[in-house]
Design a protein around this motif. Structure first.
Motif, short mmCIF file in Angstrom:
data_model
loop_
_atom_site.label_atom_id
_atom_site.label_comp_id
_atom_site.label_asym_id
_atom_site.label_seq_id
_atom_site.Cartn_x
_atom_site.Cartn_y
_atom_site.Cartn_z
N LEU A 1 0.83 -1.22 0.00
CA LEU A 1 0.00 0.00 0.00
C LEU A 1 0.86 1.26 0.00
CD1 LEU A 1 -2.82 -1.08 2.48
CD2 LEU A 1 -2.96 -0.90 0.00
N SER B 1 0.35 3.92 -2.93
CA SER B 1 -0.22 5.21 -2.56
C SER B 1 0.81 6.33 -2.49
CB SER B 1 -0.92 5.11 -1.20
OG SER B 1 0.04 4.88 -0.18
N LEU C 1 -7.38 1.58 3.68
CA LEU C 1 -8.22 1.29 2.51
C LEU C 1 -9.61 1.89 2.67
CD1 LEU C 1 -7.18 -2.41 1.82
CD2 LEU C 1 -6.61 -0.43 0.44
N ARG D 1 -9.87 5.44 1.87
CA ARG D 1 -9.91 5.72 0.43
C ARG D 1 -11.29 5.35 -0.16
NH1 ARG D 1 -4.31 6.61 -1.33
NH2 ARG D 1 -5.15 6.68 -3.43
N LEU E 1 -12.89 2.54 -0.06
CA LEU E 1 -13.00 1.20 -0.63
C LEU E 1 -13.94 0.36 0.22
CD1 LEU E 1 -10.38 2.17 -2.11
CD2 LEU E 1 -9.66 -0.20 -2.07
N THR F 1 -9.44 -6.29 -4.51
CA THR F 1 -9.93 -4.94 -4.23
C THR F 1 -8.80 -3.92 -4.41
OG1 THR F 1 -11.58 -5.78 -2.67
CG2 THR F 1 -11.00 -3.45 -2.48
N ILE F 2 -7.61 -4.27 -3.91
CA ILE F 2 -6.44 -3.39 -4.03
C ILE F 2 -6.02 -3.24 -5.49
CG2 ILE F 2 -3.98 -3.19 -3.48
CD1 ILE F 2 -4.65 -4.54 -0.77
N HIS G 1 -8.59 -1.10 -7.46
CA HIS G 1 -8.58 0.34 -7.13
C HIS G 1 -7.28 1.01 -7.58
CE1 HIS G 1 -9.24 4.07 -4.95
NE2 HIS G 1 -8.04 3.93 -4.43
#
Length: 494
Positions: free
Chosen positions: A44, A48, A74, A77, A79, A103-104, A107
């Motif tokens: 992450l 990010s 997350l 953000r 999500l 999901t990561i 996105h």
């Protein structure tokens, strides 16, 4: 089969991202390695460009805290983490872990890239001007924002598919209608490569080969010539119903390659100039704010700081790619070096401002904040080196004494925070409620839940140091000392 393919694809994708982390890290077994939370935070941070809070150790409480930090980030953000819980990740449940990673990927990888196409395909991108209402009133509407985001999720998939169709349409009858069986022949992958880098493949010859041969050739060329990580194997795609998510993840890398191709050095320099100009404007804004709030109350200063940070974090989004560049100093242009210096300078000024505000907290919150920082600093420090066990014994004993002394004040600090009356004689708030909640969270969640594990870690280090020292001494018994007196003397010294 689908689960196995996703695990392999997602692991390869994560490892391609983690090479950019400092220091680099590697996932060997996705379900096992994710349990500690460190690799999740590393991933992450790279995606990010932000530094995320973490526990350095690997005990149960620290791992749990790291995973919680990742999920909290997350959620910040916007999500949706449906049925994804910390306990399931610690257990390494395949469906939950794969759902989280997807999901990561969607996105940070697919949505971000597809957003660059949205204007061309009339999709509701968050980045296109006029695509969505960006007024303060609209931004305050969480429900409206969530609906737009949900629509965009579908649109991101469509935008990526339209882009793939566009690349393939330049080569006759090669057509894609989905991210499943359309790719089985391998021809769409080769067609995309041919569009991006003409001359690398022979499509007419490819039409006479088997599916597996074409897939093998496409993945080989993409890896060698385009530097696109090999996330898939021919046997993953040449099946009746290939995994859609795995193919989308891989195809998005070709879009990423096309974006980097289209960005000329001149474009990059223009972005750097814009970022540098924005940073200077932020410095001026911060300096003015410090002067304007000099005689304000602590509460008002904090309020202004929060407002500044919200605008700052929103404003930096367009410049994250250039601000978070992983290039070394030697690879940076003069403009990029200057921009990086401006960035470091501004972040330093913001941190100094935060420190000063913490020091201005009304009593007794100021002493509790100082105590919190001291405990957090001690917990974040690396454990002593056990190369010299004799020295390590004394260091561990000192750390345990200091930590125990600090934790003796825990109960009184907690009671003080719980009973703190947050208003002055005019019934006005003394501190922001968010600050009080943050201090409570740090004290209870971050410190209270990790105290026992921290003590165990220190005592384990001390015990290990003592054991190592004893082993060193016992090994000396291999030598004959000859006389009873010399042995007695040695034992006495020990």
């Amino acid at each position: 089969q689908r689960e196995s393919t996703q695990k392999k694809t997602f692991t390869s994708w994560i490892n391609s991202i983690l090479t950019k982390h400092t220091p680099p890290s590697v996932v060997s077994d996705l379900y096992t390695d994710i349990r500690q939370g460190h690799l999740l935070l590393d991933l992450l941070e790279v995606l990010s460009g932000e530094r995320l809070p973490r526990e350095k150790g690997f005990n149960t409480f620290q791992c749990r805290s790291n995973i919680e930090n990742a999920l909290t980030f997350l959620k910040s953000r916007s999500l949706k983490l449906i049925n994804i819980h910390v306990a399931d990740i610690i257990e390494g449940k395949p469906s939950i872990v794969l759902g989280l990673i997807w999901t990561i990927i969607f996105h940070f990888h697919i949505e971000e890239l597809a957003g660059t196409l949205a204007c061309a395909y009339n999709q509701p991108s968050r980045d296109c001007s006029g695509a969505a209402d960006s007024s303060p009133k609209a931004s305050r509407s969480a429900k409206k924002s969530a609906k737009i985001k949900e629509r965009w999720k579908v649109s991101a998939t469509n935008a990526l598919l339209l882009w793939a169709k566009e690349q393939c349409s330049l080569h006759g009858s090669i057509n894609v209608t989905d991210f499943k069986s359309s790719w089985r022949s391998g021809l769409p992958f080769l067609a995309v490569i041919q569009t991006l880098r003409p001359g690398l493949v022979d499509l007419e010859k490819a039409k006479t080969r088997s599916n597996k041969e074409n897939l093998k050739e496409a993945f080989r060329i993409a890896e060698l010539e385009l530097n696109i990580p090999r996330l898939l194997e021919p046997e993953d795609v040449d099946v009746v119903n290939p995994d859609e998510k795995s193919i989308m993840t891989y195809v998005a890398q070709f879009l990423q390659y096309s974006r980097s191709m289209s960005e000329s050095e001149e474009d990059m320099q223009e972005k750097v100039r814009e970022a540098a100009s924005w940073l200077v404007a932020q410095e001026e804004k911060l300096a003015k704010l410090l002067v304007d709030t000099e005689n304000e109350t602590y509460f008002q200063k904090c309020k202004e700081m929060m407002s500044f940070m919200e605008a700052f974090n929103q404003g930096k989004k367009p410049f994250v790619p250039v601000l978070s560049s992983k290039r070394s100093e030697a690879e940076l242009s003069e403009g990029q070096q200057q921009m990086r210096e401006e960035w470091d300078k501004l972040i330093s000024q913001i941190n100094e401002w935060k420190i000063k505000l913490d020091q201005m907290l009304p009593s007794p919150l100021d002493s509790i904040e100082a105590w919190l920082q001291e405990v957090e600093h001690l917990q974040a420090e690396d454990l002593p080196d056990l190369q010299d066990p004799f020295k390590a014994i004394f260091v561990f004993r000192e750390i345990i004494t200091v930590f125990k002394g600090l934790m003796d004040d825990f109960d009184s600090h907690w009671d003080t925070l719980q009973s703190f009356k947050n208003e002055d004689e005019k019934n006005m708030p003394l501190v922001l409620p968010e600050k009080l909640e943050e201090m409570k969270r740090r004290l209870f969640s971050n410190i209270h839940f990790t105290t026992s594990s921290t003590f165990l870690e220190y005592h384990y280090g001390l015990s290990t140091a003592i054991a190592n020292e004893v082993m060193l001494k016992l090994n000396i018994w291999d030598i004959k000392y000859g006389t009873k007196e010399s042995v007695e003397s040695l034992l006495e010294n020990w």
